[in-house]
Scaffold this active site. Structure first.
Site, PDB file in Angstrom:
ATOM      1  N   ASP A 164      -8.423   3.783   1.219  1.00 44.36           N
ATOM      2  CA  ASP A 164      -7.339   4.062   2.032  1.00 44.36           C
ATOM      3  C   ASP A 164      -8.279   4.620   3.835  1.00 44.36           C
ATOM      4  O   ASP A 164      -8.599   5.826   3.465  1.00 44.36           O
ATOM      5  CB  ASP A 164      -6.269   5.236   2.354  1.00 44.36           C
ATOM      6  CG  ASP A 164      -5.421   4.900   2.855  1.00 44.36           C
ATOM      7  OD1 ASP A 164      -5.327   5.032   4.100  1.00 44.36           O
ATOM      8  OD2 ASP A 164      -4.219   5.508   2.587  1.00 44.36           O
ATOM      9  N   CYS A 170       1.254  -1.555   0.061  1.00 46.38           N
ATOM     10  CA  CYS A 170      -0.058   0.108   0.239  1.00 46.38           C
ATOM     11  C   CYS A 170       0.691   1.397  -0.063  1.00 46.38           C
ATOM     12  O   CYS A 170       2.103   1.015  -0.321  1.00 46.38           O
ATOM     13  CB  CYS A 170      -1.107  -0.281   1.037  1.00 46.38           C
ATOM     14  SG  CYS A 170      -0.462  -0.079   3.319  1.00 46.38           S
ATOM     15  N   ARG A 214      -3.317  -0.730   5.093  1.00 47.53           N
ATOM     16  CA  ARG A 214      -4.111  -2.379   4.606  1.00 47.53           C
ATOM     17  C   ARG A 214      -2.764  -2.813   4.384  1.00 47.53           C
ATOM     18  O   ARG A 214      -3.581  -4.971   4.818  1.00 47.53           O
ATOM     19  CB  ARG A 214      -4.348  -1.049   3.397  1.00 47.53           C
ATOM     20  CG  ARG A 214      -5.611  -0.146   2.990  1.00 47.53           C
ATOM     21  CD  ARG A 214      -5.805   0.279   1.612  1.00 47.53           C
ATOM     22  NE  ARG A 214      -4.742   1.200   1.446  1.00 47.53           N
ATOM     23  CZ  ARG A 214      -4.756   2.377   0.243  1.00 47.53           C
ATOM     24  NH1 ARG A 214      -5.320   2.017  -0.382  1.00 47.53           N
ATOM     25  NH2 ARG A 214      -3.629   2.492   0.239  1.00 47.53           N
TER      26      ARG A 214
END
Length: 149
Positions: free
Chosen positions: A121, A8, A14
């Protein structure tokens, strides 16, 4: 031994969640790691909200440490799963060969083939965003496991 990298942006929300989830579903015959395309959080623990949602489901990701994606990761890992288009582009931009590029995949395509959906996100959102991300990644990791075993 298959080696899988989750990627990420900052490697605190994440991708550490994806790493923890996938590790919990695979045997020790697999190596799972995570990285970020940016170096904002290198050496940092995952976001406390990622740690909390993982803990809610019996996973401990508190010992993970953020690191930046490196070109050498193409040599180390067999599969590289990215969370969104921006990170996909950032990783592919570093690819040296078509073989490198072929390793990079949007993680949600494992569930929604060819749809190119993104894992949002959750960093600037509330607790609910982390729960949603957990559920998306859990489903994607189930699909990954099914394809690997």
């Amino acid at each position: 031994m298959t080696k899988i990298l989750m990627v990420c942006l900052g490697n605190i929300c994440r991708s550490p969640l994806a790493e923890g989830i996938l590790k919990s579903k695979l045997s020790e015959d697999f190596i799972v790691d995570s990285a970020g395309t940016a170096n904002y959080h290198s050496g940092s623990a995952p976001d406390k909200r990622s740690i909390a949602v993982a803990k809610k489901y019996g996973l401990d990701i508190s010992n993970l440490s953020g690191r930046q994606f490196d070109v050498s990761d193409f040599d180390t890992f067999d599969l590289i799963y990215v969370m969104d288009h921006s990170n996909f582009d950032n990783v592919v931009r570093l690819a040296r060969t078509a073989k490198d590029t072929s390793k990079v995949k949007l993680i949600l395509n494992e569930v929604h083939h060819g749809k190119n959906f993104e894992v949002p996100d959750p960093y600037y959102g509330g607790e609910h965003g982390f729960e949603n991300v957990y559920q998306m990644l859990d489903e994607a990791c189930d699909a990954i496991v099914k394809n690997l075993i």
